[in-house]
Design a protein around this motif. Structure first.
Motif, short mmCIF file in Angstrom:
data_model
loop_
_atom_site.label_atom_id
_atom_site.label_comp_id
_atom_site.label_asym_id
_atom_site.label_seq_id
_atom_site.Cartn_x
_atom_site.Cartn_y
_atom_site.Cartn_z
N TYR A 144 -6.59 -4.55 2.04
CA TYR A 144 -6.18 -3.42 2.86
C TYR A 144 -7.16 -3.17 4.01
O TYR A 144 -6.76 -2.89 5.14
CB TYR A 144 -6.07 -2.16 2.00
N LEU A 162 -8.37 -3.56 -2.39
CA LEU A 162 -9.15 -2.81 -1.40
C LEU A 162 -9.60 -3.71 -0.25
O LEU A 162 -9.51 -3.32 0.93
CB LEU A 162 -10.37 -2.16 -2.08
N ALA A 188 -6.83 2.01 -4.70
CA ALA A 188 -6.88 0.67 -4.12
C ALA A 188 -7.82 -0.24 -4.91
O ALA A 188 -7.54 -1.43 -5.09
CB ALA A 188 -7.33 0.74 -2.66
N ALA A 231 0.81 -1.21 0.00
CA ALA A 231 0.00 0.00 0.00
C ALA A 231 0.84 1.27 0.00
O ALA A 231 0.32 2.36 -0.20
CB ALA A 231 -0.93 0.00 1.21
#
Length: 469
Positions: free
Chosen positions: A179, A176, A170, A143
């Motif tokens: 994360y 996404l 993301a 990230a």
């Protein structure tokens, strides 16, 4: 035959029929809008009965926060499922203009903002979800790339805009869900940004993170440089999740109208909350205007005081010059008293100068406060305009719902008339059928009588034939 009975003779629709109508009313889901005290809830029909919910006996903050988490989780389910199905039907890469994708980001933004701890500043309370998203690069090294990209974008000036850009990058990276799961698993880090009963701190956040896995099947491509992410208005468009009534059946009209009324009540309640927010903002603007007027008056008083002090300083300078001139020309015996008067004059001048500096400093502070108040007023006016635009949009949705309700009522009335005509026709057909059955019975009886007569005639003929021979 009983199926064609007019609906006026039928009993009240059962709970199963109402449930089926409600399930067909909202797009892509099995949810129902319900009132829980003064709060609105989206709940799955499998988890609740359609009987009215009991009124809450208290206004417990934990109870209200739980309702908010349930609403946001259900809206996330609707948004994610609708986005996946519409994207698969579309069959191409999605861009920033795709409406379901825009609504998905709005819902995610509301989820990340829920329960955020506010940072108090002079302009009010500031809530931004960019802070928690920055933690992801410490938990998942992959990230760090998108976090650095967000910080390097030149057009982003606010933390909200950077958070929106992070969500889009993301999603493009198809990470996404990963994360969000890594962030939710670190409750001790999130506690710095969120309240204990926020969505990200409870199990609803883990459910939403699991639902985000399905978004890995879609492809998205965004151009961040030309998009104004700082000033976007994050309003959820509920009309995307309401189903059109053209495909409804006439026999289920009562249940559908009930569900439409529930949705109308939901929009009206949301409209009421927005009106209250606008009124509060207007009250704040009025208070700021009064404060600005007061500051203007104080500034005028301070200016007058500065002018008075300047005049006093000029007068003291003139007196000092006069005393010095007198010292040069006057006798020596008067110089001691004049020197004492001069020292007193200098002391008085020093005090007046210090007082002037204090007044000028206070004036600068007042001017700075006035500028900040003007900036706050501009921001509040902008917020009021955004809320008014959202209110206009919601009123338009309410008008559409009312038109849909009238259309369903008209179709239901037409269906009732058709059922009544079919019932009358069926009654006439039954009467004719009964008449034909009676006629058939008579013909069968006549046929039997004729057969008997024929047999009698045959036997009589057989008896007569031997006599002639």
């Amino acid at each position: 035959m009983s199926a064609l009975t007019p609906p006026t003779d039928m009993p009240t629709p059962t709970t199963d029929k109402i449930t089926q109508a409600a399930m067909e009313t909202i797009y892509l889901c099995k949810f129902r809008v319900s009132m829980d005290g003064e709060w609105l809830c989206l709940r799955e029909l499998d988890d609740i009965s359609l009987t009215p919910d009991p009124e809450p006996t208290h206004e417990d903050p934990n109870y209200l926060m739980a309702n908010e988490r349930m609403n946001l989780m259900n809206m996330a389910k609707l948004s994610i499922k609708g986005l996946i199905e519409s994207a698969l039907n579309l069959g191409r890469t999605l861009d920033s203009d795709y409406a379901p994708l825009q609504q998905f980001f709005v819902v995610m933004e509301h989820c990340l903002k829920h329960g955020l701890k506010a940072k108090k500043t002079f302009l009010g309370q500031n809530k931004s979800f960019w802070g928690p998203l920055e933690l992801v690069e410490k938990l998942v090294p992959e990230a760090a790339e998108i976090t650095a990209s967000v910080k390097d974008l030149p057009g982003l000036k606010t933390p909200v805009g950077r958070g929106r850009a992070w969500l889009r990058l993301a999603l493009m990276q198809k990470k996404l869900s990963e994360y969000m799961k890594a962030l939710i698993n670190k409750k001790e880090l999130l506690s710095e940004f969120y309240e204990p009963n926020a969505l990200m701190m409870e199990e609803e956040g883990a459910i939403i993170a699991g639902l985000l896995v399905g978004l890995n099947v879609i492809d998205a491509n965004f151009c961040m440089k030309g998009e104004d992410l700082d000033s976007q208005v994050g309003v959820i468009d509920f009309s995307m999740y309401l189903k059109d009534g053209n495909s409804s059946k006439g026999s289920e009209g009562d249940g559908q109208i009930t569900a439409i009324l529930d949705q109308k009540n939901y929009v009206e309640e949301l409209n009421r909350h927005l009106n209250a927010t606008v009124n509060n903002l207007q009250a704040k603007v009025d208070a700021l205007e009064k404060s600005n007027t007061k500051l203007t008056e104080e500034l005028a008083v301070a200016n007058n005081r500065i002018i008075t002090l300047q005049e006093e300083m000029e007068r003291v300078k003139e007196e000092s010059s006069y005393i010095l001139e007198s010292n040069r020309k006057g006798p020596k015996q008067d110089r001691a008293s004049e020197g004492q008067a001069l020292s007193e004059a200098r002391k008085h001048l020093k005090e007046e100068t210090q007082l002037r500096l204090d007044v000028e400093k206070e004036l600068e502070i007042q001017i700075s406060m006035r500028q900040e108040m003007e900036l706050a007023m501009k921001m509040l006016e902008k917020d009021v305009c955004e809320k008014q635009d959202a209110l206009v949009s919601l009123r338009q949705q309410l008008d559409d719902l009312r038109a849909l309700k009238h259309e369903l009522a008209f179709k239901l009335q037409s269906s009732d008339l058709g059922v009544k005509q079919k019932s009358e026709l069926n009654s006439r057909l039954e009467e004719k059928t009964n008449q034909m059955a009676a006629t058939i019975k008579q013909l069968e009886q006549s046929e039997k009588d004729l057969v008997k007569q024929a047999k009698t005639l045959n036997s009589a003929a057989n008896k007569l034939i031997p006599k002639h021979h």
